[in-house]
Design an enzyme around this catalytic site. Structure first.
Site: not given
Length: 185
Positions: A87-88, A91, A117-118, A137
């Protein structure tokens, strides 16, 4: 059974947080979900990422995911393994020095780590991907290679294990990702 730390944050991917959390609990493991700046009982917002034929994933509001441990009192030495959802959240979590140090602990002590993923963004920032094979991802492939890793370009339903690290491109890989992670536990 293992005691597992899950580091997450606001706008974590819904399935990549809730599914492993519930699956690992169902299998008898203890999972402490934490977020910097938050305590047990507080929540993080999730986002649902879907693959609908666009150039990248779409994003929709998810659920409020309840944290069950206090980030401020977590000692990674008390845990047998680490889970990093995508997800975000990765980040901005990668900007937190304490989070990066926690991630490094699991690699320095060769404890199992599952990232999806992220989540690779956090691994890259923690400096633990050099010489390792890591899936993520596809938009995160640059971060994997820039951090000295080898990006595993695998189907979205698959996962890859490199030593103590299990990674996958996204939530459709849950069966493979979780099976490989639990084999390390």
């Amino acid at each position: 059974m293992a005691k597992i730390l899950m580091i997450t944050g606001d706008f974590t991917e819904d399935y990549e947080t809730m599914v492993p959390f519930q699956c690992l609990l169902t299998c008898g493991h203890t999972v402490d979900a934490v977020c910097p700046g938050k305590a047990a009982g507080e929540t993080v917002k999730t986002a649902i990422h879907d693959f609908e034929g666009d150039q990248t994933y779409s994003e929709k509001p998810g659920h409020n995911f309840a944290l069950n441990a206090d980030f401020a009192t977590v000692d990674p030495a008390d845990y047998d393994a680490l889970v990093v959802p995508g997800g975000r959240a990765p980040e901005y979590l990668r900007l937190d020095a304490q989070v990066r140090a926690m991630v490094r602990h699991f690699f320095e002590t060769d404890k199992p780590v599952a990232a999806i993923c992220h989540g690779a963004q956090l691994l890259a920032a923690a400096g633990v991907l050099s010489g390792r094979t890591c899936s993520a991802y596809p938009a995160c492939s640059y971060e994997v290679t820039a951090a000295g890793g080898t990006y595993a370009d695998i189907p979205v339903t698959e996962a890859v294990t490199d030593g103590n690290l299990v990674t996958a491109p996204a939530w459709p890989a849950h069966p493979s990702w979780l099976r490989q992670f639990m084999a390390l536990l």
